[in-house]
Write a protein that holds these residues in place. Structure first.
Motif, PDB file in Angstrom:
ATOM      1  N   LEU A 188     -13.883 -29.571  58.879  1.00  0.00           N
ATOM      2  CA  LEU A 188     -12.936 -28.799  59.682  1.00  0.00           C
ATOM      3  C   LEU A 188     -12.548 -29.545  60.942  1.00  0.00           C
ATOM      4  O   LEU A 188     -11.391 -29.517  61.363  1.00  0.00           O
ATOM      5  N   ALA A 189     -13.534 -30.217  61.552  1.00  0.00           N
ATOM      6  CA  ALA A 189     -13.219 -30.989  62.750  1.00  0.00           C
ATOM      7  C   ALA A 189     -12.183 -32.054  62.412  1.00  0.00           C
ATOM      8  O   ALA A 189     -11.305 -32.373  63.213  1.00  0.00           O
ATOM      9  N   ARG A 190     -12.289 -32.592  61.207  1.00  0.00           N
ATOM     10  CA  ARG A 190     -11.313 -33.608  60.800  1.00  0.00           C
ATOM     11  C   ARG A 190      -9.925 -32.995  60.639  1.00  0.00           C
ATOM     12  O   ARG A 190      -8.918 -33.671  60.785  1.00  0.00           O
TER      13      ARG A 190
ATOM     14  N   ASN B  43     -21.924 -39.577  74.914  1.00  0.00           N
ATOM     15  CA  ASN B  43     -21.645 -38.290  74.312  1.00  0.00           C
ATOM     16  C   ASN B  43     -20.156 -38.134  74.042  1.00  0.00           C
ATOM     17  O   ASN B  43     -19.747 -37.639  73.005  1.00  0.00           O
ATOM     18  N   LEU B  44     -19.359 -38.562  75.014  1.00  0.00           N
ATOM     19  CA  LEU B  44     -17.914 -38.436  74.844  1.00  0.00           C
ATOM     20  C   LEU B  44     -17.377 -39.461  73.857  1.00  0.00           C
ATOM     21  O   LEU B  44     -16.487 -39.177  73.073  1.00  0.00           O
ATOM     22  N   MET B  45     -17.946 -40.677  73.930  1.00  0.00           N
ATOM     23  CA  MET B  45     -17.401 -41.744  73.080  1.00  0.00           C
ATOM     24  C   MET B  45     -17.710 -41.518  71.606  1.00  0.00           C
ATOM     25  O   MET B  45     -17.089 -42.120  70.735  1.00  0.00           O
ATOM     26  N   LEU B  46     -18.657 -40.636  71.349  1.00  0.00           N
ATOM     27  CA  LEU B  46     -18.991 -40.340  69.961  1.00  0.00           C
ATOM     28  C   LEU B  46     -17.858 -39.588  69.265  1.00  0.00           C
ATOM     29  O   LEU B  46     -17.642 -39.731  68.068  1.00  0.00           O
ATOM     30  N   ALA B  47     -17.123 -38.790  70.060  1.00  0.00           N
ATOM     31  CA  ALA B  47     -16.248 -37.792  69.447  1.00  0.00           C
ATOM     32  C   ALA B  47     -15.018 -38.318  68.690  1.00  0.00           C
ATOM     33  O   ALA B  47     -14.726 -37.820  67.626  1.00  0.00           O
ATOM     34  N   PRO B  48     -14.276 -39.302  69.211  1.00  0.00           N
ATOM     35  CA  PRO B  48     -13.011 -39.643  68.555  1.00  0.00           C
ATOM     36  C   PRO B  48     -13.183 -39.909  67.061  1.00  0.00           C
ATOM     37  O   PRO B  48     -14.188 -40.472  66.629  1.00  0.00           O
ATOM     38  N   GLN B  49     -12.182 -39.470  66.307  1.00  0.00           N
ATOM     39  CA  GLN B  49     -12.268 -39.553  64.855  1.00  0.00           C
ATOM     40  C   GLN B  49     -11.909 -40.936  64.339  1.00  0.00           C
ATOM     41  O   GLN B  49     -11.157 -41.667  64.963  1.00  0.00           O
ATOM     42  N   GLU B  50     -12.427 -41.236  63.181  1.00  0.00           N
ATOM     43  CA  GLU B  50     -12.063 -42.425  62.422  1.00  0.00           C
ATOM     44  C   GLU B  50     -12.113 -43.700  63.261  1.00  0.00           C
ATOM     45  O   GLU B  50     -11.185 -44.500  63.266  1.00  0.00           O
ATOM     46  N   GLN B  51     -13.205 -43.884  63.990  1.00  0.00           N
ATOM     47  CA  GLN B  51     -13.379 -45.146  64.706  1.00  0.00           C
ATOM     48  C   GLN B  51     -13.753 -46.226  63.692  1.00  0.00           C
ATOM     49  O   GLN B  51     -14.622 -46.007  62.852  1.00  0.00           O
TER      50      GLN B  51
ATOM     51  N   LEU C  55     -19.571 -31.307  79.848  1.00  0.00           N
ATOM     52  CA  LEU C  55     -19.686 -32.442  78.925  1.00  0.00           C
ATOM     53  C   LEU C  55     -19.286 -31.999  77.522  1.00  0.00           C
ATOM     54  O   LEU C  55     -18.570 -32.696  76.807  1.00  0.00           O
ATOM     55  N   GLU C  56     -19.743 -30.807  77.167  1.00  0.00           N
ATOM     56  CA  GLU C  56     -19.442 -30.340  75.822  1.00  0.00           C
ATOM     57  C   GLU C  56     -17.950 -30.058  75.672  1.00  0.00           C
ATOM     58  O   GLU C  56     -17.345 -30.362  74.635  1.00  0.00           O
ATOM     59  N   LEU C  57     -17.370 -29.507  76.724  1.00  0.00           N
ATOM     60  CA  LEU C  57     -15.923 -29.284  76.692  1.00  0.00           C
ATOM     61  C   LEU C  57     -15.193 -30.607  76.554  1.00  0.00           C
ATOM     62  O   LEU C  57     -14.256 -30.747  75.751  1.00  0.00           O
ATOM     63  N   GLY C  58     -15.651 -31.585  77.333  1.00  0.00           N
ATOM     64  CA  GLY C  58     -15.016 -32.900  77.272  1.00  0.00           C
ATOM     65  C   GLY C  58     -15.131 -33.504  75.886  1.00  0.00           C
ATOM     66  O   GLY C  58     -14.187 -34.096  75.362  1.00  0.00           O
ATOM     67  N   ARG C  59     -16.293 -33.313  75.283  1.00  0.00           N
ATOM     68  CA  ARG C  59     -16.513 -33.899  73.968  1.00  0.00           C
ATOM     69  C   ARG C  59     -15.545 -33.322  72.949  1.00  0.00           C
ATOM     70  O   ARG C  59     -14.982 -34.031  72.120  1.00  0.00           O
ATOM     71  N   VAL C  60     -15.351 -32.011  73.039  1.00  0.00           N
ATOM     72  CA  VAL C  60     -14.473 -31.374  72.062  1.00  0.00           C
ATOM     73  C   VAL C  60     -13.016 -31.767  72.330  1.00  0.00           C
ATOM     74  O   VAL C  60     -12.216 -31.934  71.407  1.00  0.00           O
ATOM     75  N   LEU C  61     -12.680 -31.972  73.603  1.00  0.00           N
ATOM     76  CA  LEU C  61     -11.304 -32.399  73.905  1.00  0.00           C
ATOM     77  C   LEU C  61     -11.059 -33.828  73.417  1.00  0.00           C
ATOM     78  O   LEU C  61      -9.949 -34.180  73.021  1.00  0.00           O
ATOM     79  N   MET C  62     -12.133 -34.658  73.459  1.00  0.00           N
ATOM     80  CA  MET C  62     -12.002 -36.035  72.973  1.00  0.00           C
ATOM     81  C   MET C  62     -11.641 -36.074  71.491  1.00  0.00           C
ATOM     82  O   MET C  62     -11.097 -37.052  71.000  1.00  0.00           O
ATOM     83  N   LEU C  63     -11.975 -35.006  70.780  1.00  0.00           N
ATOM     84  CA  LEU C  63     -11.652 -34.928  69.355  1.00  0.00           C
ATOM     85  C   LEU C  63     -10.154 -34.780  69.137  1.00  0.00           C
ATOM     86  O   LEU C  63      -9.662 -35.032  68.057  1.00  0.00           O
ATOM     87  N   ASP C  64      -9.464 -34.299  70.164  1.00  0.00           N
ATOM     88  CA  ASP C  64      -8.037 -34.065  70.097  1.00  0.00           C
ATOM     89  C   ASP C  64      -7.689 -33.090  68.966  1.00  0.00           C
ATOM     90  O   ASP C  64      -6.881 -33.398  68.098  1.00  0.00           O
ATOM     91  N   PRO C  65      -8.314 -31.894  68.978  1.00  0.00           N
ATOM     92  CA  PRO C  65      -8.075 -30.951  67.887  1.00  0.00           C
ATOM     93  C   PRO C  65      -6.849 -30.083  68.152  1.00  0.00           C
ATOM     94  O   PRO C  65      -6.276 -30.130  69.240  1.00  0.00           O
TER      95      PRO C  65
END
Lengths: 573, 322
Positions: free
Chosen positions: B145-147, B168-176, B230-240
């Motif tokens: 779903l995150a994808r 923590n933030l750098m983990l989030a972006p998709q398809e690295q 941090l958690e908010l930032g992480r989810v925003l890094m996903l760009d959902p």
């Protein structure tokens, strides 16, 4: 056996066990997969590689094994054997992972433990497979026939060049790092000379972009030059001495820089601790009665440990520096053992000159001395020596290369976005899922690579022991590997090498001490080691939960594209 | 505007407790939907259902018009790769065993090969079964779903405590690219370039959330409020597209809360959709376009903040019918 030979075989074992433990470092340290059956992959690697180099089974003799591909051209070589062993161990690791990896971590641990025991029992019970409970022998390690090296053939100088290459490369790599620090010695100049001027090519736009490449290139130069000198001038003693002394010099630079960072008080305490340890062991060789040996040593060791404990408890500076003190003590103890003890005997019986010979032999560690076969040399002051280049030193060079390769591979793997996901999986799988990544895929990959490293170590082990018995693949080995990674720090790649060194130092020291006991008691002394090892495990887990080297920061440490002045100072820490 | 997420008759029980009992609601695209209700109203369970972490007993969730359970099914390719790899490996082992170990002829060896392949495919199917029997109510594939652009945060922060805030933030972006081992080993230049770009984005996010001074601090050492950020930032890094926030401002100081609310509004105007569970009434009334009030596992009221504020049933529910 000269002391340097003991050290060589020690270092070979360290290399094998470091590679074996690297598999667990990746699985447990970086991914959090507790694998109690790591030894299973060690076994798979060892037997697979051996099947490739064994000659086909002769039904008329007493050994029996399922397949021997040794007479097949190309396939029946160690290189193919090692590659297949590594790949197969990785594959089996992945297969084992498929059904179990989604279980909770303790279930995974127990399942894999069971599988490793099945492997071991299979080898033991099925005597058609790998000679059952008896040893599987009859193969020889690669290039063994060429040793001791003959210098008038082409192979001799080339193989010695390989040894020189590895020693020189490692030494230059260390020197390169040291040359960047403040020192009274002209280290950068020495670095320039040792790298044959190649260090000047280490520029951002140059052909060599970092120290490691300079070191590798310098190693190649040293190897080629050594081989040429050997082939043309037969100058094995000269080359061996230069290479050995250079390695000692670099080691001395490294050690003195480290020691220079410590206060005098810490140094003195460390030296005292090391000497105390040596004195505590003296009853074992010098007392005649067994009870006196044991009682004397135990009392003094007990006093030493108690004193250490009290000092840690009472003195805050001691508590802060306790690991440095142990380090200095260990270093002092090892140097006494390596340089002073071998000289004591000759000095008392034959005077100072007689003592020069063992000292010289220990210094020039790249060459083996003595024995029937070899080249005779007359060295001023020291006297006549017989020189061989033996197989152990060749193995050491090769295995060190493999160990450094495994270290490099692991560093690249964990200092990457991939490694970041592994660490995230270790921390909290649900978070990884919430970020659109499938933890399963990463755990399987970690399991495959970790198991492949175990298989690779198994192949090296087969090469080293020249005979495989099922008992060596008992579950104990897994726990030894676990102990090794805990000693150095569970997710610390450098710590694994340190852990392997500590473990094998303990093993070899106790083997040596056991030889001072009457033969009937030796078995008991050696068996008692397991008890001490268990205690060591407890002490490490209780007092050093993060290991000797602690936790290492494995973030990718890539700078952001936009240069932002404020970042650099934070990164420097 | 159309609904980005539609929940219909959701029902979820844990043992004898009915946590969610027939909830039906929609989340409008490019809006902020607040989800409130007294303790035990089933908000967090609803949250876990619409974020795919739990499997509903009955009812459906449709995201972007597609059923959530279908979205989470492994793709055919994935099934083929894993099942096939497992089958081929076991098949090869079976074939080798037949030929080499048991000394069978080529024809019976084909038989052992087939048995091996069958076992291999069975192992793959079996591990799915094991997983389902063990994890019961939990979905194992919410990452799908995150994808697709549906991301969530957790009520009790789930920071990766041994990793730094930046990581923590750098983990989030998709398809690295660097998350692929082959790229990591062989295309290091490309991976490093991408990594630098990801780091830049992460640094910007830290600055935005005003936690850039702790970027190299392990997340476990951060304060509760910082972890929330941090958690908010992480989810925003996903760009959902749709962001589910579970109590995003609990423990965050009022000034920063204001800023966060502004930020969320801006993001909404840029086209993001939010669904927020929050106990701070002031925040939720200020922020939400629509508020859904839940009680005893059902939707009680849905409406604008003004409507909800004055609704008798809501006041009853909150005051426990006194």
């Amino acid at each position: 056996m000269a002391v340097s030979d003991v050290v060589i075989s020690f270092m070979v074992l360290v290399a094998i066990y470091a590679i074996l433990s690297y598999g667990l470092t990746l699985k447990y340290g970086h991914t959090g997969l507790l694998d109690f059956g790591h030894v299973g992959f060690f076994l798979v690697g060892a037997y697979t590689s051996v099947f490739f180099v064994l000659q086909p089974d002769d039904p008329s003799d007493f050994t029996a094994y399922v397949v021997g591909l040794g007479d097949v051209p190309i396939v029946g070589t160690w290189i193919v054997g090692i590659v297949v062993a590594t790949v197969l161990a990785g594959l089996i690791g992945g297969l084992v992972a498929l059904p179990t990896i989604r279980l909770r971590e303790d279930y995974l641990a127990i399942t894999v433990l069971g599988i490793s025991v099945i492997f071991q029992r299979f080898v033991q019970a099925e005597s058609w497979f790998a000679n059952g409970p008896d040893a599987l022998r009859g193969y020889s390690p690669p290039l063994k026939g060429l040793f001791p090296l003959a210098l008038d053939t082409l192979a001799g100088p080339v193989l010695f060049g390989l040894i020189a290459f590895v020693v020189w490369m490692v030494a230059v790599a260390v020197l390169a790092r040291e040359s960047e620090r403040e020192s009274r010695l002209p280290l950068s100049g020495i670095y320039l000379v040792a790298s044959a001027g190649l260090a000047t090519l280490d520029r951002p736009d140059g052909p060599l972009s970092n120290h490691l490449q300079v070191a590798a290139a310098a190693g190649v130069v040293a190897g080629v030059v050594s081989a040429a000198l050997l082939a043309t001038l037969q100058a094995i003693l000269l080359v061996g001495t230069v290479v050995s002394l250079f390695s000692w010099f670099v080691l001395a630079v490294l050690v003195s820089r480290r020691l220079g960072e410590l206060s005098r008080r810490v140094l003195a305490t460390g030296v005292g601790l090391g000497t105390g340890f040596l004195v505590a062991l003296l009853p074992i060789p010098y007392f005649g009665q067994v009870s006196a040996k044991i009682a004397g040593t135990l009392v003094m060791l007990g006093a030493l440990v108690a004193g250490f404990y009290v000092a840690v408890d009472r003195l805050s500076w001691f508590d802060e520096a306790k690991i440095s003190i142990i380090g200095v003590g260990a270093l002092w103890f090892v140097s006494l053992w390596y340089f002073v003890l071998p000289v004591v005997g000759p000095v008392t019986s034959g005077g100072p000159v007689a003592a020069l010979k063992p000292l010289f032999q220990n210094l020039v560690w790249v060459l083996a001395f003595g024995g029937d076969v070899g080249i005779d040399y007359l060295v001023a002051v020291v006297g006549e020596v017989t020189i061989r280049v033996d197989y152990q030193r060749f193995l050491l060079a090769g295995f060190t290369l493999f160990m450094l390769g495994a270290y490099y591979l692991l560093e690249v793997t964990v200092r990457s976005p991939f490694g970041r996901v592994l660490r995230a999986v270790r921390n909290d799988e649900d978070v990884v899922k919430s970020l659109g990544k499938d933890p399963f895929v990463y755990k399987v990959q970690s399991m495959v690579i970790g198991s492949a490293l175990g298989g690779f170590a198994g192949a090296l082990w087969a090469m080293w022991t020249q005979g495989l018995v099922f008992v060596t693949f008992a579950p104990r080995v897994t726990f030894i590997a676990l102990l090794i990674i805990f000693i150095g720090g569970a997710s610390n790649n450098k710590g694994t090498i340190l852990g392997a060194a500590v473990f094998w130092a303990f093993q070899q020291a106790t083997t040596q001490l056991a030889s001072f006991f009457p033969p009937a008691l030796r078995v008991n002394v050696l068996a008692f080691r397991l008890v001490v090892m268990g205690l060591l495990f407890l002490v490490v887990l209780y007092y050093l939960p993060e290991g000797l080297l602690g936790r290492e920061d494995y973030s990718t440490a890539v700078e952001p594209t936009a240069t932002d002045g404020g970042d650099t100072e934070v990164d420097a820490k | 505007m159309s609904a980005i997420l539609e929940a219909e008759n959701l029902r979820k029980t844990f043992g004898g407790i009915v946590a969610v009992d027939g909830a039906t609601f929609e989340i409008e695209e490019e809006s902020i939907t607040g989800l409130i209700g007294p303790n035990g109203a089933g908000k967090t369970t609803t949250f876990n259902l619409i974020s795919g972490f739990y499997e509903p007993d009955s009812g459906t969730v449709r995201y972007d018009g597609r059923d959530l359970q279908e979205l989470m099914e492994p793709s055919r390719d994935e099934k083929l790769i894993w099942g096939g790899a497992s089958g081929i490996t076991f098949g090869a082992l079976g074939g080798i065993a037949g030929l080499g170990l048991f000394g069978l002829g080529p024809v019976p060896s084909v038989g052992t090969l087939a048995v091996g392949a069958g076992v291999g495919a069975g192992v793959y199917v079996g591990q799915e079964k094991i997983r389902q029997s063990r994890e019961g109510h939990k979905n194992s594939r919410p990452f799908m779903l995150a994808r697709e652009g549906l991301a969530r945060t957790f009520q009790i922060t789930r920071e990766l405590s041994e990793m730094t805030a930046l990581e923590n933030l750098m983990l989030a972006p998709q398809e690295q690219a660097g998350e692929n081992l082959v790229n990591t080993w062989l295309r290091r230049g490309a991976v490093a370039d991408e990594e630098a770009a990801v780091r830049e984005r992460a640094e910007e996010m830290l600055e935005l959330l005003e936690i850039d001074h702790v970027r190299h601090e392990e997340a476990g050492n951060l304060s509760g409020g910082q972890r929330k950020l941090l958690e908010l930032g992480r989810v925003l890094m996903l760009d959902p597209d749709l962001i589910l926030l579970d109590e995003p401002v609990a423990g965050v100081n009022p000034t920063l809360t204001e800023k966060l609310m502004d930020r969320i509004r801006t993001l909404r105007d840029e086209g993001y959709t939010f669904c927020i569970v929050e106990h701070d009434m002031e925040v939720i009334m200020n922020l939400s376009d629509t508020i859904i009030v839940m009680n005893e596992g059902k939707k009680l009221v849905e409406g604008t903040p003004e409507d909800v504020r004055s609704d008798e049933r809501v006041i009853d529910a909150y005051l426990g019918g006194v």
